[in-house]
Design an enzyme around this catalytic site. Structure first.
Site, short mmCIF file in Angstrom:
data_model
loop_
_atom_site.label_atom_id
_atom_site.label_comp_id
_atom_site.label_asym_id
_atom_site.label_seq_id
_atom_site.Cartn_x
_atom_site.Cartn_y
_atom_site.Cartn_z
CB ALA A 56 43.83 -0.63 -38.09
CE LYS A 82 44.76 -6.48 -43.98
NZ LYS A 82 45.77 -7.55 -43.86
CG ASN A 128 9.33 9.16 -55.58
OD1 ASN A 128 9.45 8.87 -56.77
ND2 ASN A 128 10.16 8.72 -54.66
CG ASP A 161 44.38 -8.32 -40.36
OD1 ASP A 161 44.29 -8.75 -39.19
OD2 ASP A 161 45.43 -8.39 -41.03
NE ARG A 180 49.74 -10.60 -48.40
CZ ARG A 180 49.86 -11.45 -47.38
NH1 ARG A 180 49.68 -12.75 -47.58
NH2 ARG A 180 50.12 -11.01 -46.17
C1 UD1 Z 1 51.22 -12.15 -36.33
C2 UD1 Z 1 51.87 -12.81 -35.12
C3 UD1 Z 1 51.91 -14.32 -35.35
C4 UD1 Z 1 50.51 -14.84 -35.60
C5 UD1 Z 1 49.87 -14.09 -36.75
C6 UD1 Z 1 48.41 -14.47 -36.88
C7 UD1 Z 1 53.51 -11.22 -34.25
C8 UD1 Z 1 54.96 -10.88 -34.20
N1 UD1 Z 1 53.22 -12.31 -34.97
O1 UD1 Z 1 52.08 -12.40 -37.43
O2 UD1 Z 1 52.47 -14.97 -34.22
O3 UD1 Z 1 50.56 -16.24 -35.85
O4 UD1 Z 1 49.92 -12.67 -36.53
O5 UD1 Z 1 47.89 -13.94 -38.05
O6 UD1 Z 1 52.69 -10.57 -33.64
N2 UD1 Z 1 50.61 -4.37 -37.49
C9 UD1 Z 1 50.72 -3.02 -37.23
N3 UD1 Z 1 51.98 -2.46 -37.18
C10 UD1 Z 1 53.10 -3.18 -37.38
C11 UD1 Z 1 52.97 -4.55 -37.66
C12 UD1 Z 1 51.73 -5.12 -37.70
O7 UD1 Z 1 49.72 -2.34 -37.03
O8 UD1 Z 1 54.18 -2.59 -37.31
C13 UD1 Z 1 49.27 -4.98 -37.54
C14 UD1 Z 1 48.91 -5.49 -38.92
O9 UD1 Z 1 48.21 -4.50 -39.63
C15 UD1 Z 1 48.02 -6.67 -38.61
C16 UD1 Z 1 48.58 -7.19 -37.29
O10 UD1 Z 1 49.28 -6.12 -36.71
O11 UD1 Z 1 46.68 -6.29 -38.39
C17 UD1 Z 1 49.46 -8.39 -37.48
O12 UD1 Z 1 50.58 -8.04 -38.24
P1 UD1 Z 1 51.18 -9.00 -39.35
O13 UD1 Z 1 52.33 -8.36 -39.96
O14 UD1 Z 1 50.10 -9.48 -40.24
O15 UD1 Z 1 51.67 -10.19 -38.41
P2 UD1 Z 1 52.00 -11.66 -38.84
O16 UD1 Z 1 53.36 -11.71 -39.43
O17 UD1 Z 1 50.88 -12.21 -39.63
CA CA Z 2 49.01 -11.44 -40.68
#
Ligand code: UD1
Ligand code: CA
Length: 457
Positions: free
Chosen positions: A16, A29, A376, A112, A22
């Site tokens: 999280a 979020k 009341n 999320d 966005r």
């Molecule tokens: C990630 C996946 C991707 C997948 C997609 C689905 C990885 C490398 N990629 O990509 O394969 O198709 O989700 O939506 O895992 N987060 C942290 N700390 C960080 C980075 C991320 O807590 O340093 C959390 C974000 O808050 C989020 C989740 O991890 O809840 C996913 O991170 P996000 O950056 O959205 O990954 P995507 O690039 O979407």
């Molecule tokens: Ca994502």
């Protein structure tokens, strides 16, 4: 699958730490709500139901609000801070202490992505029990752009390649990574620690756990879920899409359990709405959190209910409003333009029209006339109104609390009741009626004479 059923302990790590820019919101979020519960709350509930005996929530710096929500919903949840966002594997590793405690299963979930079902988390765990070191969840994407791709080796998962790192032919793959994963606790630390940031985004990708495990001669399994279940939320438009999906599912579940929805697409439920059998819900009804509707009850159109219990065969509305603490007994009737707050309405009692009942208790079979108001609140404190069984309150009465109307007593219409009324008695508290015979005739004649005199030149 609970821990008891599988015999395997389970640690869930919920990511999280996203910034959620966005959403364009002052609120983090994952605290935005779907069906009256935060996204984080949905995920906490699902992993707990899937048997997680220990839960760690990974938050970004200065996210006391997210930590507080986790502590409220699941007091045993541990919070760890990922001080720098360096990728999903890095985020998981910020829970290193918990990881090194040697749980059998480690589940990774995204806060999320709130619609993932407990059964789906359980199926990832089941893949570990069958021998996989890593089990990832995929989906067939309508538009795969941006997602990691599942590179398959027959039935086994060979690697997950992020969109930005994928070759042209890999980008043609439509089986995408949902992001969630289960990892065998015996290997999780060695696998995660072998992940590097040698990729397009210079991040530590959790998805690389698959290739790393394979290189260690461990096996990786791919499971799938419908795209609608794994939809993540980045902005308010996706939030609305996920809300719509939740409502669609909940309506189907409520109907499957034996309730009739005359126009399902116009009824909005909370995550926890309980609806019994043979309940009829008319169009345009909204349920806030904490509502239970018992068998055979009818919720007429345009009603709004929150924190309320509707007893068997009771009816509400049209245009009924039940606020927290409203409790309707068997066969009770709350009619149009009636608001009930923190009040028990006894079995068979009727509050049929244009009434406010707050901080009150109404006995069985009492009849509350149109326009009755329980007064009341004096601007400082709330006071209680007690109305005995079988009492009859005439229309347009004000009951100034604290006050008690005895059983089977009558209150004359238009009364302002400030003192208790004894059982079986009549209380009338209004101006006495005076009759002046012929007054109207005399009045009209005099008025007409004045008008005629004024017209003469
Ligand atoms: C990630 C996946 C991707 C997948 C997609 C689905 C990885 C490398 N990629 O990509 O394969 O198709 O989700 O939506 O895992 N987060 C942290 N700390 C960080 C980075 C991320 O807590 O340093 C959390 C974000 O808050 C989020 C989740 O991890 O809840 C996913 O991170 P996000 O950056 O959205 O990954 P995507 O690039 O979407
Ligand atoms: Ca994502």
């Amino acid at each position: 699958m609970t821990e008891m059923q599988s015999g395997r302990s389970c640690l869930a790590i919920i990511l999280a730490a996203g910034e959620g820019t966005r959403m364009k919101s002052a609120r983090p979020k994952v605290l935005h709500e779907v069906a009256g519960r935060s996204m984080l709350g949905h995920v906490l509930a699902a992993v707990a139901q899937a048997g997680a005996s220990r839960v760690v929530v990974v938050v970004g710096p200065d996210r006391a609000d997210v930590a507080a929500e986790a502590a409220t919903l699941l007091p045993s949840a541990e919070i760890v801070v990922q001080s720098e966002r360096r990728g999903t594997a890095h985020a998981v590793l910020s829970a290193r202490r918990a990881l090194s405690d040697g749980h059998d299963d480690v589940l990774v979930a995204f806060a999320d992505t709130p619609l993932v079902q407990a059964a789906t988390f359980s199926s990832l765990r089941a893949a570990l029990a069958r021998g996989a070191a890593v089990a990832a969840l995929g989906f067939e994407a309508k538009d795969p752009t941006g997602y990691g791709r599942f590179v398959m080796d027959g039935d086994a998962l060979e690697a997950i390649v992020e969109h930005k790192d994928a070759s042209e032919s890999q980008r043609a793959i439509t089986l995408c990574n949902a992001g969630l994963m289960a990892l065998d606790g015996r290997h999780v630390l060695s696998v995660l620690e072998a992940i590097d940031s040698d990729n397009a985004q210079r991040e530590f990708y959790l998805t690389d756990a698959v290739a790393v495990a394979r290189a260690k001669k461990l096996s990786a399994a791919a499971l799938t879920a419908p795209e609608s279940e794994v939809q993540g939320i980045n902005d308010r438009i996706q939030l609305a899409g996920v809300e719509a999906e939740f409502q669609r599912r909940k309506r189907l579940a409520v109907m499957a359990a034996g309730a009739t929805l005359a126009a399902p697409e116009t009824v909005f439920f909370s995550f926890d709405t309980q609806v019994g059998r043979d309940v009829l819900i008319e169009p345009n009804v909204v349920f806030g959190p904490g509502v239970a509707v018992a068998d055979g009850a009818v919720i007429h159109a345009f009603s709004h209910l929150e924190g309320a219990e509707v007893g068997p065969g009771a009816t509400v509305g049209p245009y009924g409003r039940l606020r927290p603490g409203a409790k309707l007994g068997m066969g009770a009737k709350v009619g149009n333009f009636v608001e009930i707050k923190a009040a028990d309405i006894g079995a068979g009692a009727k509050v049929s029209h244009l009434t406010y009942i707050g901080d009150a208790s109404i006995g069985a079979d009492a009849n509350i006339g149109a326009g009755t108001i329980t007064c009341n609140y004096d601007g400082f404190a709330k006071a209680k109104t007690t109305i005995g069984a079988g009492a009859f309150v005439g229309s347009n009465s004000s009951l100034v609390a604290p006050v008690t109307i005895g059983e089977r007593a009558y209150v004359g219409s238009g009364s302002v009741i400030t003192k208790d009324v004894a059982p079986d008695s009549l209380a009338v508290a209004r101006g006495r009626q005076v009759a002046k015979e012929g007054w109207a005739t005399t009045f009209r004649a005099a008025a007409k004479a004045r008008k005629d005199a004024a017209k003469k030149p």
